[in-house]
Design an enzyme around this catalytic site. Structure first.
Site, PDB file in Angstrom:
ATOM      1  N   GLU A  50       0.847  -1.187   0.000  1.00 24.96           N
ATOM      2  CA  GLU A  50       0.000   0.000   0.000  1.00 24.96           C
ATOM      3  C   GLU A  50       0.883   1.237   0.000  1.00 24.96           C
ATOM      4  O   GLU A  50       2.101   1.163   0.206  1.00 24.96           O
ATOM      5  CB  GLU A  50      -0.960  -0.006   1.187  1.00 24.96           C
ATOM      6  CG  GLU A  50      -2.015  -1.108   1.085  1.00 24.96           C
ATOM      7  CD  GLU A  50      -3.119  -0.984   2.117  1.00 24.96           C
ATOM      8  OE1 GLU A  50      -3.126   0.021   2.874  1.00 24.96           O
ATOM      9  OE2 GLU A  50      -3.972  -1.888   2.172  1.00 24.96           O
ATOM     10  N   ARG A  78      -1.179   9.320   0.866  1.00 28.53           N
ATOM     11  CA  ARG A  78      -2.611   9.556   0.690  1.00 28.53           C
ATOM     12  C   ARG A  78      -2.965  11.026   0.509  1.00 28.53           C
ATOM     13  O   ARG A  78      -3.853  11.361  -0.282  1.00 28.53           O
ATOM     14  CB  ARG A  78      -3.373   9.008   1.903  1.00 28.53           C
ATOM     15  CG  ARG A  78      -3.599   7.524   1.843  1.00 28.53           C
ATOM     16  CD  ARG A  78      -4.437   7.042   3.009  1.00 28.53           C
ATOM     17  NE  ARG A  78      -4.762   5.639   2.838  1.00 28.53           N
ATOM     18  CZ  ARG A  78      -5.395   4.916   3.746  1.00 28.53           C
ATOM     19  NH1 ARG A  78      -5.753   5.474   4.884  1.00 28.53           N
ATOM     20  NH2 ARG A  78      -5.663   3.648   3.517  1.00 28.53           N
ATOM     21  N   HIS A 129     -11.754  10.256   6.179  1.00 31.13           N
ATOM     22  CA  HIS A 129     -11.507   8.835   6.410  1.00 31.13           C
ATOM     23  C   HIS A 129     -10.912   8.544   7.783  1.00 31.13           C
ATOM     24  O   HIS A 129     -11.220   7.514   8.384  1.00 31.13           O
ATOM     25  CB  HIS A 129     -10.557   8.318   5.330  1.00 31.13           C
ATOM     26  CG  HIS A 129     -10.302   6.848   5.382  1.00 31.13           C
ATOM     27  ND1 HIS A 129     -11.302   5.910   5.236  1.00 31.13           N
ATOM     28  CD2 HIS A 129      -9.157   6.145   5.556  1.00 31.13           C
ATOM     29  CE1 HIS A 129     -10.789   4.698   5.308  1.00 31.13           C
ATOM     30  NE2 HIS A 129      -9.486   4.801   5.521  1.00 31.13           N
ATOM     31  N   ARG A 181      -1.395   9.610   8.498  1.00 34.69           N
ATOM     32  CA  ARG A 181      -1.315   8.204   8.885  1.00 34.69           C
ATOM     33  C   ARG A 181      -0.831   7.336   7.738  1.00 34.69           C
ATOM     34  O   ARG A 181      -1.315   7.438   6.605  1.00 34.69           O
ATOM     35  CB  ARG A 181      -2.694   7.715   9.346  1.00 34.69           C
ATOM     36  CG  ARG A 181      -2.761   6.225   9.652  1.00 34.69           C
ATOM     37  CD  ARG A 181      -4.147   5.828  10.095  1.00 34.69           C
ATOM     38  NE  ARG A 181      -5.138   5.997   9.050  1.00 34.69           N
ATOM     39  CZ  ARG A 181      -5.520   5.025   8.211  1.00 34.69           C
ATOM     40  NH1 ARG A 181      -4.967   3.831   8.291  1.00 34.69           N
ATOM     41  NH2 ARG A 181      -6.446   5.258   7.316  1.00 34.69           N
ATOM     42  N   HIS A 206      -9.428  10.006   2.511  1.00 35.91           N
ATOM     43  CA  HIS A 206      -9.087   8.880   1.642  1.00 35.91           C
ATOM     44  C   HIS A 206      -9.307   9.323   0.204  1.00 35.91           C
ATOM     45  O   HIS A 206     -10.350   9.887  -0.135  1.00 35.91           O
ATOM     46  CB  HIS A 206      -9.945   7.656   1.964  1.00 35.91           C
ATOM     47  CG  HIS A 206      -9.361   6.395   1.426  1.00 35.91           C
ATOM     48  ND1 HIS A 206      -9.320   6.110   0.074  1.00 35.91           N
ATOM     49  CD2 HIS A 206      -8.777   5.341   2.041  1.00 35.91           C
ATOM     50  CE1 HIS A 206      -8.735   4.941  -0.108  1.00 35.91           C
ATOM     51  NE2 HIS A 206      -8.396   4.457   1.072  1.00 35.91           N
TER      52      HIS A 206
END
Length: 508
Positions: free
Chosen positions: A115, A277, A336, A371, A231
């Site tokens: 990811e 992100r 998110h 994060r 997100h």
């Protein structure tokens, strides 16, 4: 008002952090309170990607910690990152032992996905996008079988109990329309994030930052409330909450395209689809604002395997008459995850004696300004268990006089107005003008409805976002410089925000 005395630990919230705390507090008695039925109303059960941990040969806790620190844009507490990544593998294995059916390799090891912002594949998953639900099912079964735990649903948190010294002595809950005081030796807030404060969110809409708001009203230190993660790839089909197209799809090779089919991420970051992100979210926001649209194209990367490999995404798309095997998926950024929360130490202790926090409502410093993907379930398990063990060691305080903070509720029309205002003013891209308008909106709602916890949480986010005049991680100001030379976390109390008229204090 009826009062109940619980001789043990009180846990408010039944997501992974709350249930991990409850299990770890054994043999001390634990009472778990939840407004929703088990495995509903919590983000943990909705998590798709999985749990990041150094579980494979060649990986290490040190590498995972380095990726966590890098993603956090200078604000991650390195000591907290070490705890998370060193204790993470054991936490994943413990969940597997409880029955969480993680995907396995042919050799029996954990199958792990890549990811964004991870230096190697390290995300343990379940059937592609089923990790949260499967993990929560296993933990819930273990929790219901534990003799030291009692669970009560249909109990909504309405306030905190405090004695004259400021120690938190329990909570006020609403049950069947009546308010009930429940005292305890220690109280753990595991009330989740703030997604329900935004018009577009991937989290349960009932998560409105009320635990954070009540802790702030009680005088707790709040850390980094301005840092909200959006997100990049919520599925844009008009549902509330918005279904999520997991980041694992991009890890498998899905690409972002505009309405003409042109790839655009390489223009924004050398890592393209696997950029952090916040970068991907802003890129998609910019493409949509420019009228070019944004779509996630997984036709080549996943194609016919969608029903087996990513069943949740496949079902959400089909419900909107989109077949992701043959069509790109329309996507948009959505609230998110909240990196900020009630400030805690490594064992979940807040600045208020008797009060602990774990999971998304807490701020351990492990996420910094942004994060790292799939660190949230890991944090819930690791730091939830640490909070449970620490809270279990608290002695029952002597009886004494207590006061209570019971905040008003925000009516539904006012809540929807707040959600729209938050998305406009404290969304993916922010500015001083937009944040001041947002604060004016919040003040108007407060004047009519009082200091509802949702409004307190929203005001903390907006005031601290206005005070942080730089761009860092998930906080992006269109009117700010790229970043200060010295990275500073925000630590603030509600009294600071009120005394400074909401926006004139500086980040510490």
């Amino acid at each position: 008002m009826r009062r109940l005395a619980h001789d043990g630990v009180l846990v408010v919230g039944a997501g992974l952090a709350g249930l991990s705390a409850a299990l770890a507090a054994a043999p001390r008695k634990v009472l778990v309170l939840s407004e929703a039925p088990l495995n509903r109303g919590c983000s943990s059960a909705w998590a798709q990607g999985g749990m990041a941990a150094a579980l494979s040969e060649g990986d290490s806790a040190a590498q995972h910690a380095a990726d966590t620190v890098a993603a956090g844009s200078g604000l991650v507490d390195p000591a907290m990152a070490r705890i998370l990544t060193e204790e993470g593998p054991a936490a994943v294995r413990a969940l597997a032992a409880l029955g969480a059916p993680f995907d396995r390799t042919a050799q029996g090891g954990f199958a792990q996905s890549l990811e964004a912002a991870h230096s190697r594949p390290r995300v343990a998953r379940v059937k592609g996008d089923q990790a949260g639900a499967a993990i929560m099912d296993a933990v819930a079964v273990a929790m219901l079988a534990a003799p030291h735990i009692e669970v009560r649903t249909d109990h909504r948190l309405r306030g905190l109990l405090q004695d004259a010294a400021g120690r938190v002595r329990g909570v006020v809950v609403e049950q069947e329309g009546a308010l009930v005081e429940i005292t305890a030796s220690a109280t753990i807030l595991a009330t989740g994030g703030i997604g329900g404060l935004y018009a577009v969110t991937t989290t349960p809409a009932e998560l409105r930052g009320e635990g954070l708001g009540l802790a702030a009203l009680a005088g707790a230190v709040i850390a980094d409330p301005e840092f909200v993660q959006f997100h990049p790839t919520a599925i844009d089909i008009g549902r509330d909450p918005a279904p999520l197209a997991t980041e694992a799809l991009r890890g498998e090779g899905a690409v972002l395209v505009d309405a003409s089919g042109a790839h655009f991420m390489a223009r924004y970051h050398p890592d393209a689809e696997l950029a952090p992100r916040d970068v991907v979210a802003r890129a998609i926001h910019a493409e949509r604002e420019a009228g070019r649209g944004a779509f996630l194209d997984a036709r080549e990367a996943v194609g016919a395997a969608f029903p087996e490999e990513f069943p949740a995404v496949f079902a959400a798309c089909l419900a909107a008459a989109i077949d992701p095997r043959t069509q790109p998926i329309p996507v948009a950024p959505a609230c998110h995850y909240h990196m900020g929360g009630v400030a805690t130490d490594a064992d979940g202790r807040t600045s208020l004696t008797g009060l602990y926090a774990a999971g998304e409502c807490a701020s351990t410093g492990v996420h910094g300004a942004n994060r790292l993907a799939s660190n949230s379930l890991l944090e819930a398990a690791v730091f939830g268990a640490r909070a449970g063990r620490a809270a279990a060691s608290e002695a029952q305080p002597e009886p004494g006089r207590m006061g209570r903070i019971v905040a008003p509720q925000l009516p539904e029309p006012a809540l929807q107005s707040l959600r729209r205002a938050m998305s406009r003013g404290a969304g993916v891209v922010r500015s001083a003008e937009g944040l001041r308008r947002l604060l004016d909106d919040i003040h108007r709602l407060e004047a009519v409805h009082g200091r509802a916890p949702a409004l307190v949480a929203a005001r903390m986010v907006a005031a601290c976002a206005l005070a942080r005049t730089e761009n860092r991680g998930g906080h992006f100001r269109s009117d700010a410089a790229e970043g200060d030379a010295i990275a500073r976390r925000t630590f603030v109390r509600w009294s600071d925000v009120v005394a400074a008229d909401a926006w004139k204090f500086a980040a510490e």
